[in-house]
Design a protein around this motif. Structure first.
Motif, PDB file in Angstrom:
ATOM      1  N   VAL A 188       0.928  -1.138   0.045  1.00  0.00           N
ATOM      2  CA  VAL A 188       0.039  -0.007  -0.089  1.00  0.00           C
ATOM      3  C   VAL A 188       0.581   1.388  -0.119  1.00  0.00           C
ATOM      4  CG1 VAL A 188      -2.026  -1.130   0.710  1.00  0.00           C
ATOM      5  CG2 VAL A 188      -0.326   0.073   2.693  1.00  0.00           C
ATOM      6  N   ASN A 189       2.140   1.346   0.440  1.00  0.00           N
ATOM      7  CA  ASN A 189       3.004   2.279   0.295  1.00  0.00           C
ATOM      8  C   ASN A 189       3.533   2.725  -0.958  1.00  0.00           C
ATOM      9  OD1 ASN A 189       5.899   3.480   0.326  1.00  0.00           O
ATOM     10  ND2 ASN A 189       5.152   3.855   2.331  1.00  0.00           N
ATOM     11  N   ASN A 190       3.395   4.044  -1.146  1.00  0.00           N
ATOM     12  CA  ASN A 190       3.881   4.545  -2.422  1.00  0.00           C
ATOM     13  C   ASN A 190       4.756   5.662  -2.379  1.00  0.00           C
ATOM     14  OD1 ASN A 190       2.269   6.662  -1.945  1.00  0.00           O
ATOM     15  ND2 ASN A 190       0.660   6.524  -3.344  1.00  0.00           N
ATOM     16  N   SER A 191       5.342   5.686  -1.394  1.00  0.00           N
ATOM     17  CA  SER A 191       6.466   6.594  -1.350  1.00  0.00           C
ATOM     18  C   SER A 191       7.753   6.095  -1.233  1.00  0.00           C
ATOM     19  CB  SER A 191       6.171   7.658  -0.291  1.00  0.00           C
ATOM     20  OG  SER A 191       6.397   6.900   1.033  1.00  0.00           O
ATOM     21  N   LEU A 192       8.002   4.598  -0.848  1.00  0.00           N
ATOM     22  CA  LEU A 192       9.570   4.365  -0.883  1.00  0.00           C
ATOM     23  C   LEU A 192       9.890   4.141  -2.104  1.00  0.00           C
ATOM     24  CD1 LEU A 192       9.546   1.626   2.019  1.00  0.00           C
ATOM     25  CD2 LEU A 192      10.675   3.691   1.856  1.00  0.00           C
ATOM     26  N   ILE A 193      11.204   4.635  -2.278  1.00  0.00           N
ATOM     27  CA  ILE A 193      11.901   4.522  -3.400  1.00  0.00           C
ATOM     28  C   ILE A 193      13.097   3.347  -3.363  1.00  0.00           C
ATOM     29  CG2 ILE A 193      13.564   5.707  -5.113  1.00  0.00           C
ATOM     30  CD1 ILE A 193      11.846   8.343  -4.517  1.00  0.00           C
ATOM     31  N   GLY A 194      13.706   3.589  -2.315  1.00  0.00           N
ATOM     32  CA  GLY A 194      14.817   2.553  -1.738  1.00  0.00           C
ATOM     33  C   GLY A 194      14.606   1.674  -0.314  1.00  0.00           C
ATOM     34  N   LEU A 195      14.826   0.554  -0.456  1.00  0.00           N
ATOM     35  CA  LEU A 195      14.683  -0.281   0.562  1.00  0.00           C
ATOM     36  C   LEU A 195      15.679  -1.248   0.716  1.00  0.00           C
ATOM     37  CD1 LEU A 195      12.975  -1.409   2.867  1.00  0.00           C
ATOM     38  CD2 LEU A 195      11.718  -2.764   1.401  1.00  0.00           C
ATOM     39  N   TYR A 196      16.459  -0.952   1.955  1.00  0.00           N
ATOM     40  CA  TYR A 196      17.690  -1.886   2.006  1.00  0.00           C
ATOM     41  C   TYR A 196      17.698  -2.897   3.022  1.00  0.00           C
ATOM     42  CZ  TYR A 196      19.187   2.255  -0.606  1.00  0.00           C
ATOM     43  OH  TYR A 196      19.378   3.238  -1.496  1.00  0.00           O
ATOM     44  N   LEU A 197      17.534  -4.161   2.625  1.00  0.00           N
ATOM     45  CA  LEU A 197      17.285  -5.295   3.681  1.00  0.00           C
ATOM     46  C   LEU A 197      18.393  -6.190   3.588  1.00  0.00           C
ATOM     47  CD1 LEU A 197      13.588  -5.988   2.737  1.00  0.00           C
ATOM     48  CD2 LEU A 197      14.238  -4.578   4.530  1.00  0.00           C
ATOM     49  N   PHE A 198      19.591  -5.741   3.413  1.00  0.00           N
ATOM     50  CA  PHE A 198      20.892  -6.727   3.433  1.00  0.00           C
ATOM     51  C   PHE A 198      21.147  -7.106   4.922  1.00  0.00           C
ATOM     52  CE2 PHE A 198      24.153  -3.595   4.128  1.00  0.00           C
ATOM     53  CZ  PHE A 198      23.473  -2.479   3.558  1.00  0.00           C
ATOM     54  N   ARG A 199      21.588  -8.315   5.059  1.00  0.00           N
ATOM     55  CA  ARG A 199      21.805  -8.892   6.381  1.00  0.00           C
ATOM     56  C   ARG A 199      20.866  -9.165   7.283  1.00  0.00           C
ATOM     57  NH1 ARG A 199      26.738  -5.977   8.697  1.00  0.00           N
ATOM     58  NH2 ARG A 199      25.431  -5.550  10.143  1.00  0.00           N
ATOM     59  N   ASN A 200      19.652  -9.751   6.965  1.00  0.00           N
ATOM     60  CA  ASN A 200      18.485  -9.946   7.807  1.00  0.00           C
ATOM     61  C   ASN A 200      17.832 -11.298   7.888  1.00  0.00           C
ATOM     62  OD1 ASN A 200      17.157  -7.295   8.751  1.00  0.00           O
ATOM     63  ND2 ASN A 200      17.795  -6.489   6.842  1.00  0.00           N
ATOM     64  N   ASN A 201      18.644 -12.031   7.316  1.00  0.00           N
ATOM     65  CA  ASN A 201      18.206 -13.666   7.456  1.00  0.00           C
ATOM     66  C   ASN A 201      16.924 -13.843   6.933  1.00  0.00           C
ATOM     67  OD1 ASN A 201      20.474 -14.120   9.113  1.00  0.00           O
ATOM     68  ND2 ASN A 201      19.425 -13.922  11.189  1.00  0.00           N
ATOM     69  N   ILE A 202      16.895 -13.133   5.713  1.00  0.00           N
ATOM     70  CA  ILE A 202      15.504 -13.403   4.932  1.00  0.00           C
ATOM     71  C   ILE A 202      15.942 -14.712   4.138  1.00  0.00           C
ATOM     72  CG2 ILE A 202      14.008 -12.687   3.182  1.00  0.00           C
ATOM     73  CD1 ILE A 202      14.679  -9.497   4.404  1.00  0.00           C
TER      74      ILE A 202
ATOM     75  N   ASN B 247       3.451  -2.780  -5.969  1.00  0.00           N
ATOM     76  CA  ASN B 247       4.210  -1.582  -5.415  1.00  0.00           C
ATOM     77  C   ASN B 247       4.887  -0.909  -6.913  1.00  0.00           C
ATOM     78  OD1 ASN B 247       6.715  -0.054  -4.763  1.00  0.00           O
ATOM     79  ND2 ASN B 247       5.485  -0.157  -2.838  1.00  0.00           N
ATOM     80  N   ALA B 248       4.554   0.162  -7.199  1.00  0.00           N
ATOM     81  CA  ALA B 248       4.982   0.891  -8.178  1.00  0.00           C
ATOM     82  C   ALA B 248       6.081   1.863  -8.047  1.00  0.00           C
ATOM     83  CB  ALA B 248       3.974   1.392  -9.115  1.00  0.00           C
ATOM     84  N   SER B 249       6.201   2.278  -6.793  1.00  0.00           N
ATOM     85  CA  SER B 249       7.275   3.104  -6.330  1.00  0.00           C
ATOM     86  C   SER B 249       8.561   2.700  -6.206  1.00  0.00           C
ATOM     87  CB  SER B 249       6.860   4.251  -5.169  1.00  0.00           C
ATOM     88  OG  SER B 249       6.794   3.292  -4.127  1.00  0.00           O
ATOM     89  N   LEU B 250       8.836   1.617  -5.694  1.00  0.00           N
ATOM     90  CA  LEU B 250      10.247   0.857  -5.135  1.00  0.00           C
ATOM     91  C   LEU B 250      11.192   0.721  -6.525  1.00  0.00           C
ATOM     92  CD1 LEU B 250      11.443   0.118  -2.421  1.00  0.00           C
ATOM     93  CD2 LEU B 250      10.804  -2.125  -3.135  1.00  0.00           C
ATOM     94  N   ASN B 251      12.258   1.372  -6.493  1.00  0.00           N
ATOM     95  CA  ASN B 251      13.391   1.505  -7.502  1.00  0.00           C
ATOM     96  C   ASN B 251      14.500   0.828  -7.204  1.00  0.00           C
ATOM     97  OD1 ASN B 251      12.025   2.706  -9.691  1.00  0.00           O
ATOM     98  ND2 ASN B 251      12.262   4.764  -8.595  1.00  0.00           N
ATOM     99  N   ILE B 252      14.864   0.741  -5.716  1.00  0.00           N
ATOM    100  CA  ILE B 252      16.191  -0.074  -5.166  1.00  0.00           C
ATOM    101  C   ILE B 252      15.667  -1.017  -4.053  1.00  0.00           C
ATOM    102  CG2 ILE B 252      18.196   0.523  -3.979  1.00  0.00           C
ATOM    103  CD1 ILE B 252      18.017   3.493  -4.971  1.00  0.00           C
ATOM    104  N   LEU B 253      16.017  -2.029  -4.286  1.00  0.00           N
ATOM    105  CA  LEU B 253      15.892  -3.153  -3.424  1.00  0.00           C
ATOM    106  C   LEU B 253      17.151  -4.083  -2.998  1.00  0.00           C
ATOM    107  CD1 LEU B 253      13.790  -4.923  -1.554  1.00  0.00           C
ATOM    108  CD2 LEU B 253      13.354  -6.232  -3.490  1.00  0.00           C
ATOM    109  N   ASP B 254      17.760  -3.789  -1.985  1.00  0.00           N
ATOM    110  CA  ASP B 254      19.001  -4.447  -1.650  1.00  0.00           C
ATOM    111  C   ASP B 254      18.687  -5.588  -0.620  1.00  0.00           C
ATOM    112  OD1 ASP B 254      21.560  -5.330  -0.969  1.00  0.00           O
ATOM    113  OD2 ASP B 254      22.277  -3.253  -0.743  1.00  0.00           O
ATOM    114  N   LEU B 255      18.909  -6.934  -1.289  1.00  0.00           N
ATOM    115  CA  LEU B 255      18.647  -7.955  -0.404  1.00  0.00           C
ATOM    116  C   LEU B 255      20.105  -8.971  -0.385  1.00  0.00           C
ATOM    117  CD1 LEU B 255      15.336  -9.298  -2.302  1.00  0.00           C
ATOM    118  CD2 LEU B 255      15.647  -8.279   0.341  1.00  0.00           C
TER     119      LEU B 255
END
Length: 133
Positions: free
Chosen positions: A76-90, A105-113
């Protein structure tokens, strides 16, 4: 490209306060297991937030449970552009949850896993979701 300046906080409660104050970029340095309930409150607020563009959860060890909560917010969030989730035991389960969110989600451009436990199945889920997005 302009430089991103992150506001560093040490708890999810402080991060919630920063969301409410309109902070654009938040770096949270805490341990998910010690603050799991507060994380749920934070992700619910993140879902409705319209000002935060970048969120860095490096090393919070949120696992698949936390990844699902983040994914629910991303739907539902449409403001996040970058989400950094590295080193999270996912692992693959959390990757699937994130992949499902990426489909809507159409806003996220950066996803670091990086540095998670995601294997081929989870990576394929993410790749397939990016084709839709």
């Amino acid at each position: 490209m302009s430089k991103i300046t992150f506001t560093i906080v040490r708890s999810y409660a402080d991060a919630l306060s920063e969301l409410q104050n309109g902070t654009k970029a938040i770096l949270i340095q805490t341990d998910f297991e010690e603050h799991e309930e507060a994380f749920g409150t934070f992700t619910k607020a993140l879902a409705e937030n319209r000002t935060c563009s970048y969120l860095d959860l490096e090393g919070n060890y949120i696992g698949d449970e936390g990844a699902k909560e983040i994914a629910d917010a991303l739907k539902v969030n449409n403001s996040l552009i970058g989400l950094y989730l590295f080193r999270n035991n996912i692992d693959d389960g959390g990757a699937k949850e994130i992949a499902d969110a990426l489909k809507v989600n159409a806003s996220l451009n950066i996803l670091d896993l990086r540095w998670n436990e995601i294997e081929d199945e989870g990576a394929k889920e993410i790749a397939d979701a990016l084709k839709v997005n």
